[in-house]
Scaffold this active site. Structure first.
Site, PDB file in Angstrom:
ATOM      1  N   ARG A 133      54.924  47.914  21.887  1.00 33.98           N
ATOM      2  CA  ARG A 133      55.368  46.628  22.414  1.00 33.98           C
ATOM      3  C   ARG A 133      54.296  46.026  23.316  1.00 33.98           C
ATOM      4  NH1 ARG A 133      61.246  46.398  22.107  1.00 33.98           N
ATOM      5  NH2 ARG A 133      61.638  47.710  20.278  1.00 33.98           N
ATOM      6  N   ARG A 156      56.970  51.540  33.781  1.00 33.09           N
ATOM      7  CA  ARG A 156      56.781  52.892  33.259  1.00 33.09           C
ATOM      8  C   ARG A 156      58.104  53.578  32.891  1.00 33.09           C
ATOM      9  NH1 ARG A 156      53.520  54.649  36.852  1.00 33.09           N
ATOM     10  NH2 ARG A 156      51.612  54.510  35.637  1.00 33.09           N
ATOM     11  N   LYS A 213      51.700  65.889  21.176  1.00 36.20           N
ATOM     12  CA  LYS A 213      51.652  66.958  22.184  1.00 36.20           C
ATOM     13  C   LYS A 213      52.758  66.817  23.228  1.00 36.20           C
ATOM     14  CE  LYS A 213      46.728  68.023  21.766  1.00 36.20           C
ATOM     15  NZ  LYS A 213      45.414  67.470  22.117  1.00 36.20           N
ATOM     16  N   ASP A 248      34.814  37.689  38.734  1.00 42.95           N
ATOM     17  CA  ASP A 248      33.716  37.416  37.797  1.00 42.95           C
ATOM     18  C   ASP A 248      32.624  36.540  38.411  1.00 42.95           C
ATOM     19  OD1 ASP A 248      35.192  35.128  37.940  1.00 42.95           O
ATOM     20  OD2 ASP A 248      35.325  34.795  35.783  1.00 42.95           O
ATOM     21  N   THR A 252      38.708  33.378  42.987  1.00 37.95           N
ATOM     22  CA  THR A 252      39.129  33.640  41.610  1.00 37.95           C
ATOM     23  C   THR A 252      39.619  35.074  41.519  1.00 37.95           C
ATOM     24  OG1 THR A 252      38.303  34.118  39.399  1.00 37.95           O
ATOM     25  CG2 THR A 252      36.659  33.953  41.111  1.00 37.95           C
ATOM     26  N   SER A 289      41.406  30.180  58.200  1.00 38.31           N
ATOM     27  CA  SER A 289      40.319  30.673  59.031  1.00 38.31           C
ATOM     28  C   SER A 289      39.287  29.577  59.296  1.00 38.31           C
ATOM     29  CB  SER A 289      39.669  31.891  58.368  1.00 38.31           C
ATOM     30  OG  SER A 289      38.587  32.344  59.130  1.00 38.31           O
ATOM     31  N   VAL A 290      38.982  28.795  58.267  1.00 37.70           N
ATOM     32  CA  VAL A 290      38.060  27.670  58.461  1.00 37.70           C
ATOM     33  C   VAL A 290      38.639  26.703  59.503  1.00 37.70           C
ATOM     34  CG1 VAL A 290      37.081  25.605  57.358  1.00 37.70           C
ATOM     35  CG2 VAL A 290      37.022  27.807  56.154  1.00 37.70           C
ATOM     36  N   GLY A 313      41.405  37.947  32.609  1.00 37.52           N
ATOM     37  CA  GLY A 313      39.999  38.342  32.574  1.00 37.52           C
ATOM     38  C   GLY A 313      39.348  37.904  31.276  1.00 37.52           C
ATOM     39  N   ARG A 314      38.910  36.658  31.201  1.00 38.07           N
ATOM     40  CA  ARG A 314      38.337  36.152  29.960  1.00 38.07           C
ATOM     41  C   ARG A 314      36.934  36.718  29.750  1.00 38.07           C
ATOM     42  NH1 ARG A 314      40.509  30.209  29.540  1.00 38.07           N
ATOM     43  NH2 ARG A 314      42.285  31.358  30.355  1.00 38.07           N
ATOM     44  N   GLY A 351      41.656  27.627  39.110  1.00 39.73           N
ATOM     45  CA  GLY A 351      42.882  28.416  39.223  1.00 39.73           C
ATOM     46  C   GLY A 351      43.061  28.903  40.648  1.00 39.73           C
ATOM     47  N   ASP A 354      39.609  36.924  39.019  1.00 40.11           N
ATOM     48  CA  ASP A 354      38.963  37.674  37.938  1.00 40.11           C
ATOM     49  C   ASP A 354      37.813  38.562  38.386  1.00 40.11           C
ATOM     50  OD1 ASP A 354      40.720  36.508  36.222  1.00 40.11           O
ATOM     51  OD2 ASP A 354      39.264  35.226  35.213  1.00 40.11           O
ATOM     52  N   ASP A 403      33.241  29.751  39.357  1.00 44.10           N
ATOM     53  CA  ASP A 403      31.921  29.300  38.931  1.00 44.10           C
ATOM     54  C   ASP A 403      31.857  27.776  38.731  1.00 44.10           C
ATOM     55  OD1 ASP A 403      29.201  30.186  37.811  1.00 44.10           O
ATOM     56  OD2 ASP A 403      30.006  28.866  36.248  1.00 44.10           O
ATOM     57  N   ARG A 428      42.215  20.088  37.837  1.00 48.92           N
ATOM     58  CA  ARG A 428      40.940  19.744  37.209  1.00 48.92           C
ATOM     59  C   ARG A 428      40.694  18.243  37.373  1.00 48.92           C
ATOM     60  NH1 ARG A 428      39.341  23.934  34.400  1.00 48.92           N
ATOM     61  NH2 ARG A 428      40.936  25.514  34.037  1.00 48.92           N
ATOM     62  N   THR A 460      55.765  60.994  26.140  1.00 46.35           N
ATOM     63  CA  THR A 460      56.835  60.102  25.697  1.00 46.35           C
ATOM     64  C   THR A 460      56.447  58.638  25.847  1.00 46.35           C
ATOM     65  OG1 THR A 460      57.789  60.169  27.905  1.00 46.35           O
ATOM     66  CG2 THR A 460      58.642  61.734  26.290  1.00 46.35           C
TER      67      THR A 460
END
Lengths: 318, 318, 318, 318
Positions: free
Chosen positions: B243, B154, B211, B129, B125, B22-23, B170-171, B11, B127, B103, B72, B214
């Site tokens: 929702r 909001r 309380k 992770d 990535t 940069s490379v 975020g799997r 991804g 994520d 990974d 892929r 909303t």
């Protein structure tokens, strides 16, 4: 029940509200009472105190500036002013004081600590010019604001074959210029920590236009020189149409970045932990992605070396 | 003259272009030749190679995605595919390969390293992770994108007295949900690393509406559950109009943040330094605000513990 | 002293707060009293009235949504409900009522007008599906939100050689899809007002990929079809990797555009002028860059022809 | 086959690229050949012509500025220069010329029309200072840019109890100041078309601070006065801490709004329709939400009255 005061001092920075919110919410979760002090040390002189509940900080997380406001106080600079400040806090039963601001604000906090108030400094300045912390509050947001502004300027500037000189904040520190300059792919960065030669820069810019470039950007930290003057110098040296843009207060603006919100949420939490552990007279920072703290004296004595490595990385990217 | 290949795999994430730039630029400054490989390992199979000069990366710094594209490759998963890949590189005289991805991409890079290509992994990535790096490329930008989206939602959400369930990516890792949740001041965060009880959450939400609140936001990492289903469960448990919003690909979008641009500029620079020093078979990271590197095996064996501390900080802020 | 009620009804739209603010401020400048009615006709049933002063609308201009909130009311749909509503207003001495909403809200306003309340409709719906006005409140903002979202998606989508199907709001009107589609340079626009042939579209998309395009966008108004289904159909017809993004509530979000703020400021002003001139039972609009008004009956009878010209302009731009 | 030239002249504005794109794409759809002329009338003098195909305008829709660039030409101001320009076009077989720019650019276009080139003016100026069109290209975007900038400044300004004087573009027209001022909820607007009294303004600002306001904004069109000077005058009159921000080139920046993109797409289309119908020597505009055209002479003779109504609406909103 512990009573904790919180104030923001010096120039405002994005994320101050988030830091206050975290002190308030985490403190209340521990059963403490939180008191907001308005307009920095000014409000301390005038006992302009307001109780802060959980709802008072509800809508503040995503707003720049500081809802407690900030201002300079001449009175607090005097010894009497400082004693008055300490007394005002003691009269209210406020034993702990959280001061969010820069170097000058820390010095005031250290004085109050000597006078028996347990104080905590949070690095609230967009300039990233405090030692013993990798980032100051608002620095990350300011980089995004500057980078976005340059992104917006790029297309209009390249429509006219111009050199743009962009002056950003940073009287003692070139960190905003250096980081935002790299992030924006500018052609030259002028910072107070590094020598620069306007002739050499002008020559390089001219060379690039000769090779077909339609637009160049020179980033200047205010501590390195005046944007308008540098624009004139470049024009004189290479004849290119050169315009200065002074970004000004816009750099303090905008909603805090996610980084600044999370980082200040963590800091506010750590303040309460320190209070719980009776640690005080310290300023907090973020180092190694951890929230750390150091005694005020350490901060005052520390020397922040210029980021020469990042400057040399920039040299290879142009 | 050294020839360095670079590809992006898996991804896409914001900042990949900045890393490639940069490379390319730092490599050229050292006198090296840089070759872009299109569509990840796919282009490696098909020898879809393009030479990359300084100008080819001119306009890329502020663009999301990857101009080398990503895809892929089934073929490259096989042993023959990997050998073919190594041969294709050798035939072109490409001794070094920079792989920007997650990974799975690292595993491919490690195989190529075993086959005699000197490879370098960059953590691309959103994520966050990957172990042994505080941040992955695009994570910071994604947090800002998610936080902005929630900021925009909001006002409309609070116009209707609703609970909003917002599902983010975020799997395996709840880092996006956790950080963006704190940054957005949400009411509950559901991540795969922490247990959660929908009844308890629903009860708290109901209590808050009673309380006077909303609007409430529940942040869900996709690895913790399906946003639509959780919205239904909450509605069933407490009766509030709930929702779901699935943020989807928007999270990968947008121009990279200043942080991601500077961080990737530093990483690209470090890759070239490692090549200069004949270090290879490593993945880079940022730790303690420094660019670091670890052998691929270390990465594969490392365990990234969940950020329970940050989760507990969140608990006090709600 | 005249007493003027104001409510927002139906789905919220960006600019509603600005319209309320203008009614409040201009009304107060004339010496009138303004009463806010909470949660649309719901608050009218429950007499959920709040006095609105100049300061109550201070911070509202740049916020999306509606601070008076909005909700559906089953009770008000009945004849008794409507009578109760009129009585509730009369009991409070509220002779004039400003209703900001869409077609359904206008029908309620017309009923109240028949029952002796002098009512005024303001076109509050992002869909631009009201006749006798060139723009509805929030439409311009929504176009910018959608266009920005697509701008952010473009780089990530083109990293993977994909067709993106983007579903936007518009059950009866394809105006959001048509305008935002032209503004975003999409490849196909599917609206409820125009026939479309998925085979033909798929063929064209395939043809463009064959000619070297790396990414195509198909814009779908929800009234024309389901985004996910259309994505599947395209994939089936031409084999391209196709992904759907449903923009959802994000479209209602964000701060109102300058256009929506100025336009609603003018409308609020005009409402007060009409009250001063004892004109009522009308809905306001913007036509020929002027604020105009028409009797509710005219609105209900008017037919808004589809913008076939703009659709054909799009055809030449692809 | 018809050959159509297109150039952008004067200050750039957001949407110029979208207008060029529409001329190119619609023209090509009709079978015409389009030629881009670089750097305004300058490129006309130097025959800096480039053929424009459909792909050349692919990535331009969402970029500000003008990829054809713009510059002033002294030579073209002379009669010989104009003749040379007409000849250069004729030599290339370019019979039609589309000029996107402001009043000065229109005058050049009218001269070329007299010399036998069929010319078309498109109102490309952010200032909205051209008659017989409700909007000029870039005006809507600029309003959003200014409104966003003020939104970002608001929180930082209110942190310090300050008056902010914000100077925006508009030498002859206060339209940016007036519209963006209303959209931003400022406290005073100074435009060249209306008299103003600094004492009265200062008095009102002081009065508001006395009543508890923490921040006021004064919007100044550059044609009404110098921001820095006005800030000094206010400070002198009422003693409040007053800061000036000159927005500068940022106002020309940013991606064009959806409105500017759609509007310019329609205009480009109409240019081709006029060419098809052998109508020329005209400038296009948008009136009554329709694309219209007028002979250049009409434009030069027309008087654009100041928008006093909008100014008085503002008076009631403060």
């Amino acid at each position: 029940m512990k009573k904790i005061g919180v104030l923001t001092s010096g120039g405002d920075s994005q994320g101050m509200n988030s830091a206050i919110r975290s002190v308030v919410r985490t403190g209340i979760a521990r059963g403490y009472e939180i008191v907001g002090i308005k307009r920095g040390y000014n409000g301390l002189m005038e006992k302009d105190f307001i109780p802060l509940g959980s709802k008072d900080v509800s809508d503040k997380l995503y707003r720049g500036g500081t809802f407690l406001q900030s201002a300079r106080s001449e009175e607090f600079r005097t010894e009497e002013g400082q004693k008055k400040g300490a007394n005002n806090l003691k009269e209210e039963g406020i034993e702990h004081l959280v001061v969010i601001g820069g170097d000058g604000s820390y010095r005031g906090a250290a004085k109050l600590n000597d006078l028996g108030i347990k104080t905590y400094g949070l690095p609230g300045t967009i300039d990233n010019d405090l030692p013993l912390t990798d980032y100051t509050i608002g620095f990350d947001t300011t980089l995004n604001v500057v980078t976005d502004a340059i992104g917006n300027l790029r297309d209009t500037m390249s429509s006219h074959e111009r050199v743009s000189v962009i002056e950003v904040m940073g009287r003692n520190s070139g960190d905003i210029a250096l980081h935002a300059g790299i992030a924006s792919g500018v052609d030259a960065i002028l910072v107070p920590e590094q020598p620069w030669d306007i002739k050499e820069i002008s020559y390089k810019l001219k060379d690039r236009f000769n090779k077909g470039k339609t637009h160049s950007i020179v980033m200047v930290a205010e501590g390195a020189g005046n944007g308008e003057e540098i624009a004139h110098m470049i024009k004189d040296h290479c004849g290119l149409d050169t315009r200065a843009t002074i970004l000004g207060h816009i750099q303090r603006g905008g909603t805090p970045s996610a980084f600044d919100r999370v980082f200040t949420s963590r800091m506010g939490h750590e303040v309460i932990r320190l209070i719980d552990n009776d640690i005080y007279g310290v300023a907090l920072g973020i180092e190694n992605n951890d929230i750390t703290y150091h005694r005020f004296e350490e901060i005052f004595e520390a020397h922040q070396p210029p980021n020469t490595k990042l400057y040399s990385i920039f040299g290879d990217l142009v």
